[in-house]
Structures are given as C-alpha cells and as structure tokens.
Design a protein around this motif. Structure first.
Motif, PDB file in Angstrom:
ATOM      1  N   ALA A 116     -58.720 -53.671  37.705  1.00  0.00           N
ATOM      2  CA  ALA A 116     -58.817 -53.422  36.268  1.00  0.00           C
ATOM      3  C   ALA A 116     -59.769 -52.268  36.006  1.00  0.00           C
ATOM      4  O   ALA A 116     -60.635 -51.963  36.835  1.00  0.00           O
ATOM      5  N   VAL A 117     -59.629 -51.636  34.835  1.00  0.00           N
ATOM      6  CA  VAL A 117     -60.544 -50.551  34.478  1.00  0.00           C
ATOM      7  C   VAL A 117     -61.948 -51.073  34.218  1.00  0.00           C
ATOM      8  O   VAL A 117     -62.896 -50.296  34.129  1.00  0.00           O
ATOM      9  N   GLY A 118     -62.083 -52.410  34.136  1.00  0.00           N
ATOM     10  CA  GLY A 118     -63.413 -52.989  34.081  1.00  0.00           C
ATOM     11  C   GLY A 118     -64.245 -52.637  35.299  1.00  0.00           C
ATOM     12  O   GLY A 118     -65.471 -52.819  35.296  1.00  0.00           O
ATOM     13  N   PHE A 119     -63.608 -52.095  36.329  1.00  0.00           N
ATOM     14  CA  PHE A 119     -64.294 -51.606  37.530  1.00  0.00           C
ATOM     15  C   PHE A 119     -65.435 -50.658  37.170  1.00  0.00           C
ATOM     16  O   PHE A 119     -66.485 -50.640  37.829  1.00  0.00           O
ATOM     17  N   TYR A 120     -65.247 -49.873  36.112  1.00  0.00           N
ATOM     18  CA  TYR A 120     -66.217 -48.822  35.774  1.00  0.00           C
ATOM     19  C   TYR A 120     -67.375 -49.334  34.917  1.00  0.00           C
ATOM     20  O   TYR A 120     -68.351 -48.600  34.712  1.00  0.00           O
ATOM     21  N   GLY A 121     -67.277 -50.584  34.425  1.00  0.00           N
ATOM     22  CA  GLY A 121     -68.297 -51.061  33.504  1.00  0.00           C
ATOM     23  C   GLY A 121     -68.148 -50.384  32.152  1.00  0.00           C
ATOM     24  O   GLY A 121     -67.143 -49.731  31.868  1.00  0.00           O
ATOM     25  N   ASP A 122     -69.135 -50.555  31.301  1.00  0.00           N
ATOM     26  CA  ASP A 122     -69.123 -49.918  29.983  1.00  0.00           C
ATOM     27  C   ASP A 122     -69.562 -48.472  30.147  1.00  0.00           C
ATOM     28  O   ASP A 122     -70.710 -48.188  30.488  1.00  0.00           O
ATOM     29  N   THR A 123     -68.644 -47.538  29.890  1.00  0.00           N
ATOM     30  CA  THR A 123     -68.938 -46.115  30.110  1.00  0.00           C
ATOM     31  C   THR A 123     -69.099 -45.334  28.812  1.00  0.00           C
ATOM     32  O   THR A 123     -69.158 -44.104  28.836  1.00  0.00           O
ATOM     33  N   ARG A 164     -55.797 -50.303  38.672  1.00  0.00           N
ATOM     34  CA  ARG A 164     -56.861 -50.505  37.687  1.00  0.00           C
ATOM     35  C   ARG A 164     -56.259 -50.479  36.285  1.00  0.00           C
ATOM     36  O   ARG A 164     -56.258 -49.464  35.593  1.00  0.00           O
ATOM     37  N   SER A 165     -55.751 -51.641  35.880  1.00  0.00           N
ATOM     38  CA  SER A 165     -55.023 -51.740  34.616  1.00  0.00           C
ATOM     39  C   SER A 165     -55.961 -51.791  33.423  1.00  0.00           C
ATOM     40  O   SER A 165     -57.057 -52.357  33.485  1.00  0.00           O
ATOM     41  N   GLY A 166     -55.488 -51.229  32.314  1.00  0.00           N
ATOM     42  CA  GLY A 166     -56.178 -51.337  31.043  1.00  0.00           C
ATOM     43  C   GLY A 166     -55.651 -52.555  30.295  1.00  0.00           C
ATOM     44  O   GLY A 166     -55.132 -53.505  30.890  1.00  0.00           O
ATOM     45  N   LEU A 167     -55.783 -52.545  28.973  1.00  0.00           N
ATOM     46  CA  LEU A 167     -55.281 -53.621  28.129  1.00  0.00           C
ATOM     47  C   LEU A 167     -53.763 -53.486  28.024  1.00  0.00           C
ATOM     48  O   LEU A 167     -53.259 -52.541  27.420  1.00  0.00           O
ATOM     49  N   VAL A 168     -53.050 -54.415  28.634  1.00  0.00           N
ATOM     50  CA  VAL A 168     -51.589 -54.324  28.670  1.00  0.00           C
ATOM     51  C   VAL A 168     -51.024 -54.888  27.370  1.00  0.00           C
ATOM     52  O   VAL A 168     -51.238 -56.058  27.031  1.00  0.00           O
ATOM     53  N   LEU A 169     -50.294 -54.049  26.652  1.00  0.00           N
ATOM     54  CA  LEU A 169     -49.771 -54.417  25.335  1.00  0.00           C
ATOM     55  C   LEU A 169     -48.322 -54.878  25.443  1.00  0.00           C
ATOM     56  O   LEU A 169     -47.397 -54.086  25.556  1.00  0.00           O
TER      57      LEU A 169
END
Length: 302
Positions: A116-123, A164-169
């Motif tokens: 998931a893109v949560g890999f990067y933390g809050d950027t 690294r998925s984002g919010l899947v709509l």
C-alpha cells in the motif's frame, strides 16, 4: 497463464478473478475454508502450510491475502493480526514459489504481492514516487515488512512486483459506502484541514494495472494510484458534487484522532501525494485519468 490468487474474497479479488478468466487465463484460488469447487485449493497461511505441488505448474501468483484494515482504533491485538496475516501469507507463498522454481528452474514465474502507499507514511504535500523510503508509523512499517517477506521468491529468481495501492474506488469499497452514506445525509465535509493528499485509483485501473504487470518486465515497488493526486478537500468536494449534496460540515482533526487513534492520524488526517511513475513508464494507460470519472464509476449502480 496459470495464475493462483490469494485473498480473492475481497472487493479487488472479486473483480480480478472474472477479468483474468475473461482474458483466457486459468485461475485457481487459495482459500482457508473447505474448497467449494475444483478451482479452489485449501491452504493454511497461519501455520505456513500449503500443498508442496500446488504451485508447481503455476506461472503467476497474485497475493492479496491479509486481514482488512478497518477505520477503527489500532489495539495491540488488532495490530498483531494485521501484521501477522500479511507476513504469514506472503512468506508461505514466497517459500512455495521458491520451492517450485528450484524443482523446475526453466519456467518463468511472477509474484504480484499486495502492499500500500501507506508504505511512505504521511508525506504531506511532497510528491512521492517508488524511490522514496518507508515512513516510520505503524502502517508504513507493516508495509515494509510485508514487502520484505517476498525475499525467498526474489532469491529464487522470481520476478516480484510490490503493489503499493492507493484508495481503491469501487462500488463496494468501504470508503465509498461509508462516505456515500454520510454525504447523502448532507453531513459531508473535508476531514481536518483537507490539505492531506488521498491517493485514489479506480477499481478498473487497479485490476487493469495488475493484468498489465503480469506481463510487463517490472519488478520491485509499483504505485497503483491515479495519475492526478487530489487533496482530501478536493476529494470530498467532488464527492459532494456528484451526490448533489453540500460539503459544509468539516470534521476536526482532533475528533478523527480521538475516535480512530493511529488510523485517524496516519490514514485520514495524513496521506501521500503518490504518483504512479513506474506504472506509467512501463506503458500502462489508465481507464480513469481523473477523480471525477473514477468516482462516477464507483457510484454507478451495478
């Protein structure tokens, strides 16, 4: 191709299986319950158990298994389940693929493993690509360990791509269901100051990107996000427009943090301005290139 899929019971897996079959692939699914048809095969990732020959003639595995991340406080027990479910599943699959590769080194294999893109933390407002390092919060470290669990497959020479998925709509996505209900009641608004980026991707492009990566010569991390990132304020305003409801009731950041704890801080008030750099460089063409078209598809009645 002969493709095995784990975690197929979720929204993404439910859309992936028919797409793969429609395009001529032979698909088998790995399930933890008693199999219900010839395409289902039982495995036990919690105890690292899988039939030794199950992946012998499989060309690819799409690994989506893991306890769903819900909008709720992260208790110690819930954190342990989130991490263990991902590590157990990914390690079991990676070791099984490595064993299959050792027995038949001539077959080209690929592992698409969820992250998931949560890999990067809050950027914040900084643009992030696949070259950026992992963040320090809990979900970022879960993603880092999740990706590292594919090491046995990589060491065996198998091509591994980390999704690294984002919010899947999609229509059944929890985000769409929950926010849709709230906004239809006229209670919608930005969350916190609304400046945090929400990295979205349509369900059609999530599936399309996976199918693309089965054949593209790409390994390592791949951001599965839409090409035009938006802030939470932009996201909620567009959702309100499409539902024809006002978005004048912002939710204070302190309330989100109080109600949702670490999840609220990292995944609601925080975010990532992530770009799908490697996906686009590999030649993928998006079906939904902007948020309005992605939301229209997600809100459409099936």
């Amino acid at each position: 191709m002969k493709i095995a899929v784990t975690g197929a019971s979720g929204m993404i897996g439910g859309a992936l299986l028919p797409a793969l079959r429609e395009h001529g692939h032979e698909v088998l699914t790995l399930v933890r319950r008693t199999p219900r048809n010839v395409d289902e095969h039982r495995w036990d990732p919690q105890h690292r158990r899988i039939a030794p020959d199950l992946l012998a003639d499989v060309d690819a595995v799409v690994n989506l298994a893991g306890t769903p991340i819900r909008p709720r406080p992260f208790t110690s027990g819930y954190k342990a389940r989130l991490l263990a479910s991902r590590l157990d599943a990914t390690t079991t699959i990676s070791e099984a693929m490595a064993a299959a590769a050792a027995a038949d080194p001539g077959r080209a294999r690929v592992l698409l493993s969820a992250s998931a893109v949560g890999f990067y933390g809050d950027t914040g407002s900084r643009v992030v690509t696949e070259k950026d390092p992992a963040g320090a919060d809990f979900l970022a470290q879960v993603c880092a360990q999740w990706e590292a669990a594919t090491a046995p497959a990589e060491a065996a020479g198998i091509r591994v791509a980390h999704l690294r998925s984002g919010l899947v709509l999609g229509h059944s996505a929890m985000l769409v269901q929950v926010l849709g209900t709230v906004f239809r009641l006229g209670l919608g608004g930005r969350m916190g100051d609304g400046k945090q980026y929400w990295p979205w991707i349509s369900l059609a492009d999530e599936i399309g990107a996976m199918e693309h990566l089965l054949n593209a010569d790409v390994s390592g991390p791949v951001n599965l996000t839409g090409p035009v990132p938006v802030t939470n304020a932009e996201f909620t305003a567009e959702l309100g427009r499409q539902l024809r409801r006002p978005t004048v009731l912002p939710v204070p950041a302190f309330a989100l943090k109080l109600a949702l704890g670490e999840f609220g801080r990292s995944s609601v008030v925080g975010g990532q301005r992530a770009l799908p750099t490697r996906l686009q460089e590999s030649g993928y063409r998006f079906t939904h290139t902007d948020l309005p078209s992605a939301l229209r598809a997600a809100l459409a009645k099936g």
